[in-house]
Structure formats: structure tokens, C-alpha cells
Design a protein around this motif. Structure first.
Motif, PDB file in Angstrom:
ATOM      1  N   ALA A  85      73.140 -49.205  16.127  1.00  0.00           N
ATOM      2  CA  ALA A  85      72.919 -50.959  15.650  1.00  0.00           C
ATOM      3  C   ALA A  85      71.805 -51.637  17.144  1.00  0.00           C
ATOM      4  CB  ALA A  85      74.322 -51.280  16.020  1.00  0.00           C
ATOM      5  N   LYS A  86      72.025 -50.194  18.295  1.00  0.00           N
ATOM      6  CA  LYS A  86      71.453 -50.749  19.755  1.00  0.00           C
ATOM      7  C   LYS A  86      70.123 -50.579  19.175  1.00  0.00           C
ATOM      8  CE  LYS A  86      74.394 -52.316  22.185  1.00  0.00           C
ATOM      9  NZ  LYS A  86      74.716 -53.481  21.857  1.00  0.00           N
ATOM     10  N   TYR A  87      69.691 -49.748  18.566  1.00  0.00           N
ATOM     11  CA  TYR A  87      68.315 -49.376  17.950  1.00  0.00           C
ATOM     12  C   TYR A  87      67.585 -49.702  17.034  1.00  0.00           C
ATOM     13  CZ  TYR A  87      68.861 -46.708  22.522  1.00  0.00           C
ATOM     14  OH  TYR A  87      69.207 -45.697  23.730  1.00  0.00           O
ATOM     15  N   SER A 138      66.339 -54.107  16.646  1.00  0.00           N
ATOM     16  CA  SER A 138      64.716 -54.116  16.460  1.00  0.00           C
ATOM     17  C   SER A 138      64.087 -54.924  15.247  1.00  0.00           C
ATOM     18  CB  SER A 138      63.776 -53.872  17.837  1.00  0.00           C
ATOM     19  OG  SER A 138      63.678 -52.453  17.807  1.00  0.00           O
ATOM     20  N   LYS A 139      64.465 -54.073  14.667  1.00  0.00           N
ATOM     21  CA  LYS A 139      62.873 -53.847  13.283  1.00  0.00           C
ATOM     22  C   LYS A 139      64.157 -54.131  12.124  1.00  0.00           C
ATOM     23  CE  LYS A 139      60.275 -50.515  13.860  1.00  0.00           C
ATOM     24  NZ  LYS A 139      59.144 -49.751  13.555  1.00  0.00           N
ATOM     25  N   GLY A 190      71.434 -54.232  12.264  1.00  0.00           N
ATOM     26  CA  GLY A 190      71.925 -54.074  13.252  1.00  0.00           C
ATOM     27  C   GLY A 190      72.961 -54.704  13.620  1.00  0.00           C
ATOM     28  N   ARG A 191      73.150 -56.108  13.250  1.00  0.00           N
ATOM     29  CA  ARG A 191      74.081 -57.157  13.791  1.00  0.00           C
ATOM     30  C   ARG A 191      75.495 -56.742  12.228  1.00  0.00           C
ATOM     31  NH1 ARG A 191      72.516 -61.818  11.130  1.00  0.00           N
ATOM     32  NH2 ARG A 191      71.072 -62.341  12.415  1.00  0.00           N
ATOM     33  N   VAL A 192      74.987 -56.078  11.442  1.00  0.00           N
ATOM     34  CA  VAL A 192      76.358 -56.046  10.612  1.00  0.00           C
ATOM     35  C   VAL A 192      77.300 -54.197  11.350  1.00  0.00           C
ATOM     36  CG1 VAL A 192      76.716 -54.540   8.824  1.00  0.00           C
ATOM     37  CG2 VAL A 192      75.629 -56.659   8.595  1.00  0.00           C
ATOM     38  N   LEU A 193      76.547 -54.131  11.991  1.00  0.00           N
ATOM     39  CA  LEU A 193      76.389 -52.085  12.935  1.00  0.00           C
ATOM     40  C   LEU A 193      77.229 -52.350  13.894  1.00  0.00           C
ATOM     41  CD1 LEU A 193      73.428 -49.902  11.816  1.00  0.00           C
ATOM     42  CD2 LEU A 193      76.065 -49.457  10.742  1.00  0.00           C
TER      43      LEU A 193
END
Length: 136
Positions: free
Chosen positions: A78-80, A83-84, A89-92
């Protein structure tokens, strides 16, 4: 206006976004706490597994380890990805926190008698239900 007076202009008031645009996010500290929990537990598991043959580990122990792997992997990715792909990312990140909290509950309740396990898992289920109700 007097000679030594100055005119101060105030900035326009900041408008709050409409309620439909509000997004609930996991505080970054929570994800880091889950990562710290997973890393600490991983070192403990590694040390213990060298001292004890694997035939003595229960299925619960393997479940805790698997949940910590999922939590760590979800938060790490999620941290990586955020950005795209901010939604992914929020779900992970949320999934990682849920896996970490679940691993915590499993690890804490291993030694409890059945009645305390039931109470603990009811608290866990009610917590998830409250989070779901408040965010939907």
C-alpha cells in the motif's frame, strides 16, 4: 485613515468539503503500529522455531503467522502503490490493519479459556460491525 494605520485584509474563509467528499482514512500511525507488531512477532517466531520442532506448533500458531504475513504485505504494498493508485492503496492499507488486528486477537486469545475466547471474539466482531456501520 491616519498616516500610520495599515489595512489588513483577511483571507477568505476556508470552506469545508461537502459531506459526500469526506473520506475516512486510517491514521498513518496505526499502519506503522501494525508493522511494528508484525516485525516484533516475526523475530520472536524465528527464534522460537529454531528452538522447537515444527510438529509441536498448532494450527492457531500457523494462522497467526499467516495473518501477520498478510498484514505486513498489504501495508508494505500500500505504501508504494498509493501514489499512483490511491484507492487501491487505501484498501490495501485497511486490509493490512484488519489482518494485523486479527492476528493480535488470535495471538492474545490462544491461552484463554473458552468463555473468555468467546467474549473476546464477540468484542472483535462488534468492533468490526461498528466500524462498518460508521463508515457506510
Amino acid at each position: 485613515m491616519r498616516p500610520f494605520e495599515s489595512v489588513v485584509e483577511l483571507p477568505p474563509p476556508v470552506m469545508a468539503p461537502p459531506p459526500s467528499e469526506l473520506v475516512v482514512e486510517v491514521p498513518p500511525e496505526l499502519g506503522m503500529l501494525v508493522l511494528e507488531f508484525c516485525l516484533t512477532a516475526a523475530f520472536e517466531v524465528a527464534i522460537r522455531s529454531n528452538q522447537t520442532p515444527t510438529q509441536y506448533y498448532s494450527m492457531t500458531f500457523h494462522l497467526v503467522c499467516l495473518l501477520m504475513v498478510f498484514a505486513f504485505a498489504f501495508i508494505f504494498v500500500a505504501k508504494y502503490v498509493s501514489s499512483k493508485h490511491p484507492n487501491l492503496g487505501r484498501v490495501l492499507d485497511h486490509a493490512g490493519v484488519v489482518c494485523g488486528v486479527t492476528a493480535f486477537f488470535v495471538a492474545i486469545t490462544v491461552s484463554f479459556p473458552l468463555c473468555l475466547k468467546l467474549i473476546s471474539w464477540i468484542v472483535y466482531a462488534l468492533s468490526l460491525l461498528a466500524i462498518f456501520v460508521c463508515n457506510c
